[in-house]
Write a protein that holds these residues in place. Sequence first.
Motif, PDB file in Angstrom:
ATOM      1  N   UNK A  91      11.169  11.794   2.865  1.00  0.00           N
ATOM      2  CA  UNK A  91      10.253  10.712   2.403  1.00  0.00           C
ATOM      3  C   UNK A  91       8.783  11.444   2.283  1.00  0.00           C
ATOM      4  N   UNK A  92       8.143  11.013   0.998  1.00  0.00           N
ATOM      5  CA  UNK A  92       6.877  11.634   0.751  1.00  0.00           C
ATOM      6  C   UNK A  92       5.920  10.609   0.701  1.00  0.00           C
ATOM      7  N   UNK A  93       4.887  10.876   1.677  1.00  0.00           N
ATOM      8  CA  UNK A  93       3.562   9.820   1.708  1.00  0.00           C
ATOM      9  C   UNK A  93       2.386  10.638   0.856  1.00  0.00           C
ATOM     10  N   UNK A  94       1.920   9.835   0.139  1.00  0.00           N
ATOM     11  CA  UNK A  94       0.719  10.251  -0.620  1.00  0.00           C
ATOM     12  C   UNK A  94      -0.476   9.403  -0.258  1.00  0.00           C
ATOM     13  N   UNK A  95      -1.465  10.208   0.178  1.00  0.00           N
ATOM     14  CA  UNK A  95      -2.638   9.661   0.549  1.00  0.00           C
ATOM     15  C   UNK A  95      -4.115  10.118   0.001  1.00  0.00           C
ATOM     16  N   UNK A  96      -4.869   9.218  -0.503  1.00  0.00           N
ATOM     17  CA  UNK A  96      -6.282   9.849  -0.916  1.00  0.00           C
ATOM     18  C   UNK A  96      -7.372  10.241   0.253  1.00  0.00           C
ATOM     19  N   UNK A 137      10.722  12.283  -5.386  1.00  0.00           N
ATOM     20  CA  UNK A 137      11.057  11.735  -3.838  1.00  0.00           C
ATOM     21  C   UNK A 137      11.813  10.675  -3.794  1.00  0.00           C
ATOM     22  N   UNK A 138      13.019  10.906  -2.937  1.00  0.00           N
ATOM     23  CA  UNK A 138      13.989   9.732  -2.947  1.00  0.00           C
ATOM     24  C   UNK A 138      13.164   8.488  -2.474  1.00  0.00           C
ATOM     25  N   UNK A 139      12.243   8.678  -1.339  1.00  0.00           N
ATOM     26  CA  UNK A 139      11.358   7.808  -0.874  1.00  0.00           C
ATOM     27  C   UNK A 139       9.930   8.062  -0.938  1.00  0.00           C
ATOM     28  N   UNK A 140       9.030   7.343  -1.981  1.00  0.00           N
ATOM     29  CA  UNK A 140       7.881   7.710  -2.113  1.00  0.00           C
ATOM     30  C   UNK A 140       7.031   6.681  -1.386  1.00  0.00           C
ATOM     31  N   UNK A 141       5.943   7.133  -0.454  1.00  0.00           N
ATOM     32  CA  UNK A 141       5.181   5.939   0.100  1.00  0.00           C
ATOM     33  C   UNK A 141       3.931   5.995  -0.158  1.00  0.00           C
ATOM     34  N   UNK A 142       3.125   5.337  -1.025  1.00  0.00           N
ATOM     35  CA  UNK A 142       1.787   5.491  -1.592  1.00  0.00           C
ATOM     36  C   UNK A 142       0.888   4.652  -0.422  1.00  0.00           C
ATOM     37  N   UNK A 143       0.048   5.575  -0.031  1.00  0.00           N
ATOM     38  CA  UNK A 143      -0.912   5.185   1.119  1.00  0.00           C
ATOM     39  C   UNK A 143      -0.420   5.978   2.406  1.00  0.00           C
ATOM     40  N   UNK A 144      -1.451   6.481   3.364  1.00  0.00           N
ATOM     41  CA  UNK A 144      -1.331   7.225   4.264  1.00  0.00           C
ATOM     42  C   UNK A 144      -1.622   6.424   5.661  1.00  0.00           C
ATOM     43  N   UNK A 145      -1.723   5.254   5.602  1.00  0.00           N
ATOM     44  CA  UNK A 145      -2.038   4.531   6.781  1.00  0.00           C
ATOM     45  C   UNK A 145      -0.893   4.163   7.845  1.00  0.00           C
ATOM     46  N   UNK A 146      -1.141   3.096   8.737  1.00  0.00           N
ATOM     47  CA  UNK A 146      -0.109   2.791   9.659  1.00  0.00           C
ATOM     48  C   UNK A 146       1.193   2.350   8.957  1.00  0.00           C
ATOM     49  N   UNK A 147       1.103   1.432   8.091  1.00  0.00           N
ATOM     50  CA  UNK A 147       2.284   0.649   7.357  1.00  0.00           C
ATOM     51  C   UNK A 147       3.226   1.836   6.988  1.00  0.00           C
ATOM     52  N   UNK A 198      10.589   8.659  -8.375  1.00  0.00           N
ATOM     53  CA  UNK A 198      11.019   8.326  -7.088  1.00  0.00           C
ATOM     54  C   UNK A 198      12.233   7.435  -7.247  1.00  0.00           C
ATOM     55  N   UNK A 199      12.953   7.199  -6.188  1.00  0.00           N
ATOM     56  CA  UNK A 199      14.212   6.407  -6.038  1.00  0.00           C
ATOM     57  C   UNK A 199      13.697   4.997  -5.907  1.00  0.00           C
ATOM     58  N   UNK A 200      12.935   5.028  -4.511  1.00  0.00           N
ATOM     59  CA  UNK A 200      12.389   3.760  -3.991  1.00  0.00           C
ATOM     60  C   UNK A 200      10.807   4.038  -3.558  1.00  0.00           C
ATOM     61  N   UNK A 201      10.219   3.049  -3.909  1.00  0.00           N
ATOM     62  CA  UNK A 201       8.810   3.268  -3.528  1.00  0.00           C
ATOM     63  C   UNK A 201       8.051   1.966  -2.528  1.00  0.00           C
ATOM     64  N   UNK A 202       7.207   2.620  -1.642  1.00  0.00           N
ATOM     65  CA  UNK A 202       6.411   1.547  -0.927  1.00  0.00           C
ATOM     66  C   UNK A 202       5.055   1.598  -1.234  1.00  0.00           C
ATOM     67  N   UNK A 203       4.260   0.428  -1.558  1.00  0.00           N
ATOM     68  CA  UNK A 203       2.879   0.491  -1.856  1.00  0.00           C
ATOM     69  C   UNK A 203       2.340  -0.214  -0.464  1.00  0.00           C
TER      70      UNK A 203
END
Length: 692
Positions: free
Chosen positions: A240-245, A213-223, A334-339
């Motif tokens: 953009x790929x969002x991963x949420x539990x 994923x070029x942009x990986x976002x960990x967490x599926x909330x508002x942020x 990933x290339x860039x990641x958001x926690x």
Amino acid sequence: MLKCRAVWKKLSPLARAPSAVSRLNGRRAGLNNGRPPSHLPVAHMSTGPAGGGGENQLYVLLVGAACVGGVFYAYQTIRGDQQRYQNRMAELSSRAQSTVSGKTTVSIQSELSAVPEPESQGATSPEEPGPPTPAAEVAAPSETTEPPSEPTPNYEPSPAEITEQPSEPVLESEPAPAAETPATEPPKPQPEVVANSAVDSIPASLKKIPSHAPYLLIGGGTASFAAARSIRARDPGARVLIVTDEPDLPYMRPPLSKELWFSDDPTVTETLRFKQWNGKERSIYFQPPSFYINPEEFDSAENGGVAVLTDKKVVHMDVRGNKVKLDDDTEISYDKCLIATGGVPRNLQVIERAGEEVIRRTTLFRKIEDFKSLDKASRNIKSITIIGGGFLGSELACALGRRSTESGLEVLQMFPEKGNMGKVLPEYLSNWTTEKVKREGVKIISEALVKSVTYKDDKLEIQLKDGRLVKTDHIVAAVGLEPNVDLAKSAGLEVDSDFGGYRVNAELQARSNIWVAGDAACFYDIRLGRRRVEHHDHAVVSGRLAGENMTGASKPYWHQSMFWSDLGPDVGYEAIGIVDSSLPTVAVFAKATAKDTPKAATEKSGTGIRSESETEDTATSPVVSATPAPSEQQHKDDYGKGVIFYLRDKVVVGIILWNVFNRMPIARKIIKDGEEHADLNEVAKLFNIHED
């Protein structure tokens, strides 16, 4: 076909010879390693009747019979090959479905090596576990396999889709075998509720997670959602790929403790649609499923998009390798990641130690499932006790209190402070809020410290340290949030010892290609210093800023987020900056009108989530009200509307707008300027609170 070809090579010289002698010489020539003889005997003319005689007729019959037999044999061979090919494809399809659910999958391409003249196009990973198979390549695990250069969806393909080589004319002319999707075995339901394309027909066992994923976002909330929207705004083709539990798509949390409880719809727990204070209806979800792309189409989406992996938890983070591992051992690079992992509700230790019966009757309110379970419990029991006097506890107390007048439900709220919101509001305003909550039908137990909780005679008994005993059927623990920093150890990220959360700079950056936003971020505010904020609007602001910086904006945090709380449709407040009741405060109040309610505010802004309009505005030079402030102090208990300033070293660091709405850009500018004010009554005029 091979046998026909061999027969034809033997018979072709005979067909060209005009006599038996020529046939004999041709046969010898064909057996002489393909070399023509040095000289050929002279062919003798036949002495038989005209037309070639009996020998020629016999020869014609033999050749004709051989040709007819050869054609018939070729037809039978081709037909048999096609039948065997279809049977082979059915076998491979069933084998793929039984093996693809494991950690690694042998590529179906390698199985096709038994079919004549295949060309393997799979890539072999050096890290692939498992024994090799003869004459076959082993594909990399589904979580790490990069697709070839073709822009095909990154899922485990069916046998008909795997062979795209031009050397397979059979697959180009024939439809895929029916055995690929057995009618007796329906596709396994997927947790991704966003499935809405042609790949839905593929069996679940053949679908796979994007490996990169070029942009990986960990967490599926508002942020995460705010960051995804910001990334797409600056990079329209971004994937953009969002991963949420959680099992749900990104949704807003404030209505879970506010508007949803005031809905007249008996199916609100299923629809999750609610009416705002202004009467307009909307869904709790930010966007419908059609807004997102399928994870299986992630690599092939022509214009990019946002995909969501639900029910997947990131359990390990390899910062050096730029990849994460999920709870099913799948790896995503990933290339860039958001926690943006948010937080988990705190619980009281006395409840955790109380045993299973107590824990089963306790709700830690945070998610959709918590709202559903508490709604169900409130309709089937007689008493609910809310422990906690902060934002969440007070909102739930008011919501359940209104329900108590209809169903006879007893609602109690206990907290260690003297009044509701005691850690945020000045004491006089906290006391006023407490009286407001009581008028909603809630029994308040203040200055309550829980000593123990036990289950006895079908009741929960809460023993307080001062000797008081409270009996109830259910407990809601609303005692704060613990930032989720589970990835700190594996990622080597710093956790702030004072505020908790991942420690990041003013650009919300923890590493060169890792950002943190939302409740889990302990960020550096260039105006107010190191902070961590747990509110919806901060998730919007920090998520948007992180998304911009992930695309190269390099912006510091300066746009102060707001937060708000509504005690029903009639009383609400908005706050910004550092609002701590231990700080000195100066308040200016005025008489409220019918326009000064949360209901009226939503009617004016057109949205139930006020930050959606507030955070987009920028304060310009405010217009000072021409109406002077009243010279006489209002009655001490009349807090219709007003402004509360929180001071640190005589500088305003926080502001609460009490029943004053659509003025947040002004408050934000005051804090940003960071100036001393000799007379805060004059500053209060900027909010026009004295206008009728």
